[in-house]
Design an enzyme around this catalytic site. Structure first.
Site, PDB file in Angstrom:
ATOM      1  CB  SER A 122      -0.966   0.031   1.190  1.00 41.69           C
ATOM      2  OG  SER A 122      -0.546  -0.766   2.235  1.00 41.69           O
ATOM      3  CG  HIS A 143      -3.346  -1.283  -3.052  1.00 42.18           C
ATOM      4  ND1 HIS A 143      -3.734   0.011  -2.815  1.00 42.18           N
ATOM      5  CD2 HIS A 143      -3.134  -1.824  -1.818  1.00 42.18           C
ATOM      6  CE1 HIS A 143      -3.748   0.248  -1.522  1.00 42.18           C
ATOM      7  NE2 HIS A 143      -3.392  -0.846  -0.901  1.00 42.18           N
ATOM      8  CD  GLU A 155      -5.276   2.130  -5.715  1.00 41.28           C
ATOM      9  OE1 GLU A 155      -5.588   3.311  -5.716  1.00 41.28           O
ATOM     10  OE2 GLU A 155      -4.432   1.659  -4.923  1.00 41.28           O
ATOM     11  CG  ASN A 193      -4.532   5.062   0.379  1.00 40.36           C
ATOM     12  OD1 ASN A 193      -5.674   5.077   0.857  1.00 40.36           O
ATOM     13  ND2 ASN A 193      -3.708   4.050   0.554  1.00 40.36           N
TER      14      ASN A 193
HETATM   15  N1  NAD Z   1      -4.403  -4.548   6.151  1.00 44.23           N
HETATM   16  C1  NAD Z   1      -4.830  -3.699   5.244  1.00 44.23           C
HETATM   17  O1  NAD Z   1      -5.839  -3.002   5.430  1.00 44.23           O
HETATM   18  C2  NAD Z   1      -4.097  -3.571   3.922  1.00 44.23           C
HETATM   19  C3  NAD Z   1      -4.765  -3.004   2.821  1.00 44.23           C
HETATM   20  C4  NAD Z   1      -4.130  -2.948   1.594  1.00 44.23           C
HETATM   21  C5  NAD Z   1      -2.832  -3.421   1.458  1.00 44.23           C
HETATM   22  N2  NAD Z   1      -2.193  -3.952   2.553  1.00 44.23           N
HETATM   23  C6  NAD Z   1      -0.826  -4.481   2.325  1.00 44.23           C
HETATM   24  O2  NAD Z   1      -0.922  -5.899   2.211  1.00 44.23           O
HETATM   25  C7  NAD Z   1       0.248  -6.511   2.752  1.00 44.23           C
HETATM   26  C8  NAD Z   1      -0.149  -7.482   3.849  1.00 44.23           C
HETATM   27  O3  NAD Z   1      -0.863  -6.825   4.831  1.00 44.23           O
HETATM   28  P1  NAD Z   1      -1.740  -7.600   5.934  1.00 44.23           P
HETATM   29  O4  NAD Z   1      -2.519  -6.560   6.649  1.00 44.23           O
HETATM   30  O5  NAD Z   1      -2.449  -8.730   5.296  1.00 44.23           O
HETATM   31  O6  NAD Z   1      -0.585  -8.137   6.893  1.00 44.23           O
HETATM   32  P2  NAD Z   1      -0.665  -9.344   7.968  1.00 44.23           P
HETATM   33  O7  NAD Z   1       0.339  -9.012   9.005  1.00 44.23           O
HETATM   34  O8  NAD Z   1      -2.067  -9.581   8.390  1.00 44.23           O
HETATM   35  O9  NAD Z   1      -0.174 -10.611   7.140  1.00 44.23           O
HETATM   36  C9  NAD Z   1       1.110 -10.732   6.619  1.00 44.23           C
HETATM   37  C10 NAD Z   1       1.442 -12.221   6.515  1.00 44.23           C
HETATM   38  O10 NAD Z   1       2.638 -12.354   5.759  1.00 44.23           O
HETATM   39  C11 NAD Z   1       3.431 -13.382   6.358  1.00 44.23           C
HETATM   40  N3  NAD Z   1       4.819 -13.161   5.937  1.00 44.23           N
HETATM   41  C12 NAD Z   1       5.671 -12.215   6.386  1.00 44.23           C
HETATM   42  N4  NAD Z   1       6.841 -12.303   5.719  1.00 44.23           N
HETATM   43  C13 NAD Z   1       6.730 -13.345   4.847  1.00 44.23           C
HETATM   44  C14 NAD Z   1       7.588 -13.912   3.868  1.00 44.23           C
HETATM   45  N5  NAD Z   1       8.795 -13.432   3.661  1.00 44.23           N
HETATM   46  N6  NAD Z   1       7.120 -14.938   3.137  1.00 44.23           N
HETATM   47  C15 NAD Z   1       5.874 -15.442   3.337  1.00 44.23           C
HETATM   48  N7  NAD Z   1       5.013 -14.924   4.246  1.00 44.23           N
HETATM   49  C16 NAD Z   1       5.436 -13.886   4.985  1.00 44.23           C
HETATM   50  C17 NAD Z   1       3.184 -13.261   7.844  1.00 44.23           C
HETATM   51  O11 NAD Z   1       3.457 -14.464   8.504  1.00 44.23           O
HETATM   52  C18 NAD Z   1       1.695 -12.905   7.859  1.00 44.23           C
HETATM   53  O12 NAD Z   1       0.874 -14.038   7.948  1.00 44.23           O
HETATM   54  C19 NAD Z   1       1.154  -5.374   3.195  1.00 44.23           C
HETATM   55  O13 NAD Z   1       2.017  -5.054   2.152  1.00 44.23           O
HETATM   56  C20 NAD Z   1       0.165  -4.235   3.441  1.00 44.23           C
HETATM   57  O14 NAD Z   1       0.768  -2.968   3.315  1.00 44.23           O
HETATM   58  C21 NAD Z   1      -2.800  -4.048   3.770  1.00 44.23           C
END
Ligand code: NAD
Length: 505
Positions: A122, A143, A155, A193
């Site tokens: 993001s 995204h 996106e 955003n």
């Molecule tokens: N949460 C939101 O609202 C949101 C919205 C849009 C985009 N994002 C983006 O999406 C991505 C994930 O966010 P999230 O909220 O789902 O995070 P999260 O913490 O809920 O999940 C991340 C997962 O990735 C795993 N992980 C970490 N490093 C790893 C690796 N090297 N290989 C394999 N697995 C790995 C972790 O164990 C975890 O289960 C981020 O880049 C975030 O910026 C989040």
């Protein structure tokens, strides 16, 4: 739902976003492989998605056969190597550039030549992730928004070296899964955003200037303009600790563009732990999860035999005169014989309007002409408006039961200022070619939940009026954040709709 071209999709990262992405594509008929670095996390995610499908079957939103099919196609994988035959791998791991780059490098060595690598980042620049790969042309952003199955937009981020065919394929797969895919350049905040900045920056600015309280801003934007939530309610929901980082990051990534300058109100509140709902207090207080609203100001009694003058040149004069008469007050033709002078300025404050019309500022109250008068009404006072004139205006405008908000003097009230800022940022997104007008309009409706796309909304309110408000703010404050976008200036000059694209060259 089945797509025209079922394929095999890998999802790396089985957290909040990964689970949603797995659910979306499994439901759309694709084979989905899910992997997470944390042992057992991918299996848990698959179990979770399976549970969501079981619930959908119970509720009659999915057939048992479709559930069984999705279950067969869904698999948790212990190793990345199990994703080797995927046509597309979507990364949704921790938001850390070096960790993402390492993963992309590893994936590139495993996947076939035609596979696409997409990141759900993001806030990182997709090109920085792609630069770790031998073939950056097959790397893009994809995204999604939380919760993925419900937020029906994604996106597709075309980084500088992303191949057009990759963008097209991601668009097809996303739209095939029932989400609107909007294509955006790899710019800070991408599209949604970025377009969403104005609501926060201008809401905060209005509060910073003591024009209105956070609850006033939220009430006006929700009730008079149709936003689902005002900026302060949204900040409390997201958490100011999280939002303040996004504000600072977009400002810095845009080389300290004044339009995105964060408010100085934010840092002390973050330091004090006023994050919002999760900490029990933010812009509002929360008791057992319930937002505590400040009590509404009591409506004063309408003074007997009130004589009112309404500026005849105001755009909403007829409606306002009708309200005055319906409340039982007396309309007079000479402002100097009236107890109360009502004006309805666009892009001017109450003081400037009173002085330009030769009125007595102590008896002058401005009514916002932007929202229809049937909705919440905003009344703006000069620094010298008497309590008697203020209360008379409040009583008069609330006489039919409509809610009234009282604010301090400011060119553009609340609604005009926030809308002009939103329209200006959207116009600049169009000017910079960050997305097409059609994608921008849909992205804002679906991703931010605004009642309309910003450029169409600007047309409806009057692009010339939006420009007038920005120019008035620029003159009043000297702050370059209010400089109008060239897109807006030119379209107003030419009498064109804001949604008119540039002519083909
Ligand atoms: N949460 C939101 O609202 C949101 C919205 C849009 C985009 N994002 C983006 O999406 C991505 C994930 O966010 P999230 O909220 O789902 O995070 P999260 O913490 O809920 O999940 C991340 C997962 O990735 C795993 N992980 C970490 N490093 C790893 C690796 N090297 N290989 C394999 N697995 C790995 C972790 O164990 C975890 O289960 C981020 O880049 C975030 O910026 C989040």
């Amino acid at each position: 739902m089945a797509t025209a071209s079922p394929t095999t999709i890998g999802v790396v990262g089985a957290g909040t976003m990964g689970r949603g992405i797995v659910q979306l594509f499994a439901q759309a008929g694709h084979t989905v492989r899910c992997h997470d670095a944390q042992p057992g996390a991918a299996a848990k995610a698959v179990e979770y998605v399976d549970g969501m499908f079981a619930r959908a079957v119970e509720k009659g939103r999915m057939t048992a056969a479709a559930h069984e099919g999705a279950r067969q196609r869904l698999k948790a994988c212990d190793g990345l190597a199990d994703l080797a035959d995927c046509e597309l791998v979507i990364e949704a791991i921790v938001e850390d550039l070096e960790v993402k780059r390492a993963l992309f490098r590893e994936l590139e060595g495993l996947l076939g030549d035609n596979a696409i690598l997409a990141s759900n980042t993001s806030s990182l620049t997709v090109a920085e992730i792609a630069a770790a790969c031998q073939r950056p042309d097959r790397v893009a952003g994809l995204h999604f928004f939380n919760p993925v199955p419900l937020m029906k937009v994604a996106e597709v981020i075309a980084a500088v070296r992303t191949a057009p065919a990759v963008v097209q394929r991601l668009r097809e797969l996303t739209e095939g899964a029932g989400h609107r895919a909007v294509v955006t350049a790899d710019q800070p905040g991408f599209l949604i955003n970025h377009a969403g900045r104005g609501l926060y920056t201008e809401g905060l600015r209005i509060v910073e200037e003591q024009v209105a309280t956070p609850a006033d801003v939220d009430d006006v934007l929700r009730e008079a303009l149709g936003f689902r939530m005002g900026p302060f309610e949204l900040l409390d929901l997201t958490g100011l600790d999280v939002s303040s980082r996004v504000m600072a990051s977009i400002y810095e990534q845009f080389q300290q563009e004044p339009r995105f300058r964060p408010s100085s109100l934010v840092a002390p509140r973050v330091a004090a732990g006023l994050f919002g709902r999760k900490s029990g207090e933010g812009w509002y207080r929360y008791v057992e999860g319930q937002q505590q609203r400040p009590p509404a100001r009591a409506v004063p009694a309408l003074p007997p035999a009130l004589a009112v003058w309404v500026d005849p040149a105001a755009s909403g004069a007829t409606g306002l005169r009708e309200l005055v008469v319906a409340a039982g007050a007396r309309l007079v033709e000479d402002a100097s014989n009236a107890d109360l002078n009502l004006v309805m300025p666009w892009g001017n404050d109450a003081t400037g309007t009173a002085l330009s019309l030769g009125l007595d500022a102590t008896r002058c109250v401005a009514v916002d002409p932007l929202p229809p008068l049937a909705l919440r009404r905003t009344l703006m006072l000069t620094a010298v408006t008497t309590p008697a004139a203020r209360d008379a205006a409040h009583a008069l405008l609330a006489n039919d039961g409509t809610a009234v908000t009282l604010i301090n003097d400011s060119p553009g009230f609340i609604a005009q200022r926030v809308m002009a800022t939103i329209v200006n940022i959207a116009a600049n997104i169009a000017q910079r070619g960050i997305a097409s007008v059609a994608d921008l309009e849909d992205a804002v409706r679906l991703g931010l939940g605004y009642p309309q796309g910003p450029l169409g909304w600007g047309d409806q309110l009057g692009a010339d009026r939006m420009l007038e408000v920005l120019r008035a703010q620029l003159v009043a404050t000297g702050d370059p954040r209010y400089r109008p976008s060239a897109w807006l200036v030119r379209r107003v000059a030419l009498g064109l709709s804001l949604t008119t694209p540039e002519a083909a060259r």
